[in-house]
Design a protein around this motif. Structure first.
Motif, PDB file in Angstrom:
ATOM      1  N   ARG A 100     119.119  32.544  94.924  1.00 33.19           N
ATOM      2  CA  ARG A 100     119.305  32.665  96.351  1.00 33.19           C
ATOM      3  C   ARG A 100     120.199  33.837  96.530  1.00 33.19           C
ATOM      4  O   ARG A 100     120.161  34.421  97.917  1.00 33.19           O
ATOM      5  N   VAL A 101     120.497  34.513  95.667  1.00 37.86           N
ATOM      6  CA  VAL A 101     121.327  36.183  95.560  1.00 37.86           C
ATOM      7  C   VAL A 101     120.270  36.961  96.174  1.00 37.86           C
ATOM      8  O   VAL A 101     120.551  37.761  97.027  1.00 37.86           O
ATOM      9  N   LEU A 110     117.552  44.507  86.924  1.00 38.83           N
ATOM     10  CA  LEU A 110     118.177  43.449  87.087  1.00 38.83           C
ATOM     11  C   LEU A 110     118.347  43.086  88.521  1.00 38.83           C
ATOM     12  O   LEU A 110     118.214  43.752  89.324  1.00 38.83           O
ATOM     13  N   SER A 111     118.285  41.492  88.597  1.00 42.77           N
ATOM     14  CA  SER A 111     118.459  41.226  90.037  1.00 42.77           C
ATOM     15  C   SER A 111     120.013  41.597  90.672  1.00 42.77           C
ATOM     16  O   SER A 111     120.796  41.971  89.941  1.00 42.77           O
ATOM     17  N   PRO A 112     120.081  41.812  91.999  1.00 44.55           N
ATOM     18  CA  PRO A 112     121.275  42.290  92.371  1.00 44.55           C
ATOM     19  C   PRO A 112     122.404  41.192  92.170  1.00 44.55           C
ATOM     20  O   PRO A 112     122.113  40.087  92.212  1.00 44.55           O
ATOM     21  N   THR A 113     123.655  41.640  91.804  1.00 46.54           N
ATOM     22  CA  THR A 113     124.749  40.471  91.466  1.00 46.54           C
ATOM     23  C   THR A 113     125.304  40.087  92.666  1.00 46.54           C
ATOM     24  O   THR A 113     125.040  40.679  93.927  1.00 46.54           O
ATOM     25  N   TYR A 114     125.920  38.949  92.623  1.00 49.09           N
ATOM     26  CA  TYR A 114     126.671  38.191  93.660  1.00 49.09           C
ATOM     27  C   TYR A 114     127.513  39.379  94.362  1.00 49.09           C
ATOM     28  O   TYR A 114     127.462  39.607  95.707  1.00 49.09           O
ATOM     29  N   VAL A 135     125.635  41.857  96.571  1.00 50.01           N
ATOM     30  CA  VAL A 135     125.133  41.334  97.572  1.00 50.01           C
ATOM     31  C   VAL A 135     126.323  41.110  98.766  1.00 50.01           C
ATOM     32  O   VAL A 135     126.040  41.322 100.029  1.00 50.01           O
ATOM     33  N   ARG A 136     127.120  40.689  98.045  1.00 52.26           N
ATOM     34  CA  ARG A 136     128.486  40.270  99.186  1.00 52.26           C
ATOM     35  C   ARG A 136     128.934  41.631  99.820  1.00 52.26           C
ATOM     36  O   ARG A 136     129.203  41.599 101.145  1.00 52.26           O
ATOM     37  N   GLY A 137     129.094  42.855  99.007  1.00 53.64           N
ATOM     38  CA  GLY A 137     129.484  43.986  99.567  1.00 53.64           C
ATOM     39  C   GLY A 137     128.482  44.764 100.918  1.00 53.64           C
ATOM     40  O   GLY A 137     128.782  45.082 101.916  1.00 53.64           O
TER      41      GLY A 137
END
Length: 116
Positions: free
Chosen positions: A19-20, A89-93, A96-98
């Motif tokens: 979902r990220v 790598l996939s983006p981190t939580y 994405v929050r930023g």
């Protein structure tokens, strides 16, 4: 704030690893809606322009604000995150929050600019 940003917030709140990245798609679409409103408000005839053209137009239409830089950075970061690359790598939580917070800030700046 657009409905798409509300959905992106809710999606990220219930984030699982898959979902990220999906949140990035929602956040980018919300950003595009904000950019559309900003550009069309000051430049007739740009409704069908590409997003890149609209981002460039923001640099002229909102020259003394943070709007162009914030929109440009957010759109490119989210666009890159939307696509999976074998060597990344996939983006981190947190990333994405930023980015989502940046889009919310842009939406607030856009609302303030419309009130002037």
């Amino acid at each position: 704030m657009t409905t798409m940003l509300v959905i992106a917030d809710a999606f990220l709140s219930a984030a699982t690893p898959g979902r990220v990245r999906q949140t990035c798609w929602l956040a980018r679409r919300g950003l595009e809606q904000v950019v559309d409103r900003l550009v069309v408000a000051r430049a007739e005839g740009m409704e069908d322009a590409s997003m890149t053209s609209k981002l460039v137009a923001l640099q002229v239409l909102y020259v003394h604000t943070r709007i162009p830089a914030l929109a440009w950075h957010s759109w490119h970061a989210l666009s890159r995150a939307c696509h999976q690359h074998a060597y990344e790598l996939s983006p981190t939580y947190a990333e994405v929050r930023g980015w989502l917070e940046d889009v919310h800030e842009l939406a607030a700046e856009a609302y303030a600019a419309e009130q002037v």
